[in-house]
Design an enzyme around this catalytic site. Structure first.
Site, PDB file in Angstrom:
ATOM      1  N   GLU A   1      50.227  69.020  46.908  1.00 38.64           N
ATOM      2  CA  GLU A   1      51.668  68.737  46.776  1.00 38.64           C
ATOM      3  C   GLU A   1      52.481  70.024  46.904  1.00 38.64           C
ATOM      4  O   GLU A   1      51.935  71.108  47.093  1.00 38.64           O
ATOM      5  CB  GLU A   1      51.961  68.102  45.405  1.00 38.64           C
TER       6      GLU A   1
ATOM      7  N   ARG B   1      54.557  64.470  32.660  1.00 35.96           N
ATOM      8  CA  ARG B   1      54.351  65.785  33.255  1.00 35.96           C
ATOM      9  C   ARG B   1      55.401  65.990  34.333  1.00 35.96           C
ATOM     10  O   ARG B   1      56.000  65.041  34.836  1.00 35.96           O
ATOM     11  CB  ARG B   1      52.948  65.933  33.846  1.00 35.96           C
TER      12      ARG B   1
ATOM     13  N   ASN C   1      56.683  66.892  38.124  1.00 33.60           N
ATOM     14  CA  ASN C   1      56.195  66.505  39.442  1.00 33.60           C
ATOM     15  C   ASN C   1      56.881  67.400  40.475  1.00 33.60           C
ATOM     16  O   ASN C   1      56.849  68.617  40.350  1.00 33.60           O
ATOM     17  CB  ASN C   1      56.450  65.012  39.687  1.00 33.60           C
TER      18      ASN C   1
ATOM     19  N   GLU D   1      51.151  57.667  32.727  1.00 36.89           N
ATOM     20  CA  GLU D   1      50.678  56.279  32.647  1.00 36.89           C
ATOM     21  C   GLU D   1      51.611  55.328  33.379  1.00 36.89           C
ATOM     22  O   GLU D   1      51.576  54.121  33.177  1.00 36.89           O
ATOM     23  CB  GLU D   1      50.541  55.858  31.174  1.00 36.89           C
TER      24      GLU D   1
ATOM     25  N   ASN E   1      60.563  62.717  42.763  1.00 35.27           N
ATOM     26  CA  ASN E   1      59.872  63.272  43.912  1.00 35.27           C
ATOM     27  C   ASN E   1      60.822  64.065  44.808  1.00 35.27           C
ATOM     28  O   ASN E   1      61.462  64.988  44.359  1.00 35.27           O
ATOM     29  CB  ASN E   1      59.135  62.166  44.686  1.00 35.27           C
TER      30      ASN E   1
ATOM     31  N   ASP F   1      57.657  59.994  49.330  1.00 34.41           N
ATOM     32  CA  ASP F   1      57.154  61.006  48.396  1.00 34.41           C
ATOM     33  C   ASP F   1      57.994  62.274  48.563  1.00 34.41           C
ATOM     34  O   ASP F   1      59.197  62.267  48.373  1.00 34.41           O
ATOM     35  CB  ASP F   1      55.675  61.234  48.662  1.00 34.41           C
TER      36      ASP F   1
END
Length: 289
Positions: free
Chosen positions: A16, A99, A101, A119, A147, A195
């Site tokens: 990423e 978290r 990203n 989750e 994203n 994304d």
């Protein structure tokens, strides 16, 4: 339709966050689930890995040297020579299930990065902006998987992706204050999951479509798809322009979650891919603080 070629057979669990350091001629990218910051030197073909102690979610160059990182638990500065990192702020210390990203800097040198619920909790994450004086602003919450980010060259517009919405949203941006207004939908996807993304110098967006193995070029003003680049790895995650003329498009991919059969069909999943474009891209902006 053209196909990107393999550059580094990294086999990253979750490749990423690519960024281009024009001063050093280096591409940085991360393996989020592999806890790695990676560095590719196209001029020599050298590739280095740095192992950290937690998820490395986004990495951007810093004007004064070194890097700025969005790790699992917040924003950090990072010294490339010593390998030392310094915690700046963790805006979600009360959300251990989240978290960080994707993240990158705007033309004014502010570091924008968002979070996601590991989750996959809906609306449990947020988008933040780390300012050059190290103060932090929450841009908005109720995000699910923060994203792609991109800005026009003059800093007057910002584009943003919250992946499960299957949309690219457009905002007017005050380049001085960083305030965003005028939320509207620029692109809606019928298939695939948008994304990471980047922008070229004609103002078109290049968007990685996760699980479809491709990057598409779109006109955000007309919602028209202009070009498709296929990638021999279905879990395409992000892209960035690099090279001296900014016509080298680098594409990151992931292999985590693929079955053994899928991995046999996609042996280079998790690799770094590349294709030359006809139009130069926008530069990677460095953190100004």
């Amino acid at each position: 339709m053209r196909e990107a070629s393999l550059v580094i057979d990294q086999k990253a669990e979750l490749g990423e966050g690519p960024s281009w350091d024009a001063g050093r001629g280096v591409l940085y990218w991360v393996d989020i689930d592999g806890f790695k910051l990676m560095e590719y030197h196209p001029s020599s073909g050298r590739h280095y890995e740095r192992k950290l102690d937690q998820h490395v979610c986004a990495a951007v160059p810093r004007e004064k040297g070194g890097m700025m990182l969005a790790l699992r638990d917040g924003f950090y500065s990072y010294d490339l020579v010593s390998g030392e990192k310094e915690a700046i702020i963790d805006p979600e210390a009360d959300k251990p299930g989240n978290r960080f990203n994707d993240g990158k800097c705007d033309p004014s040198g502010r570091f924008w990065a968002g979070t996601m619920a590991v989750e996959r909790g809906t609306g449990e994450a947020a988008l933040y902006r780390l300012n050059k004086d190290m103060s932090l602003d929450t841009i908005f919450d109720s995000v699910t998987i923060s994203n792609g980010l991109a800005w026009t060259e003059d800093g007057s517009m910002m584009y943003y992706i919250d992946t499960p919405t299957k949309k690219v949203m457009a905002y007017d941006l005050n380049a001085v204050t960083g305030e965003i207004t005028g939320k509207r939908t620029a692109i809606t996807f019928q298939e695939g999951s948008p994304d990471g993304m980047c922008m070229d110098q004609e103002g078109m967006l290049w968007i990685a479509l996760h699980r479809l193995g491709k990057v598409e070029r779109w006109n955000p003003q007309t919602s028209e798809r202009l070009e498709t680049v296929t990638v021999p790895a279905q879990r395409t995650t992000s892209c960035v322009f690099g090279g001296e003329d900014l016509k080298d498009l680098y594409i990151t991919t992931a292999r985590g979650g693929l079955s053994e059969e899928e991995l046999r069909e996609e042996p280079h999943a998790g690799g770094l891919f590349h294709i030359r474009t006809d139009v130069p891209g926008m530069p990677t902006y460095s953190f100004g603080g």
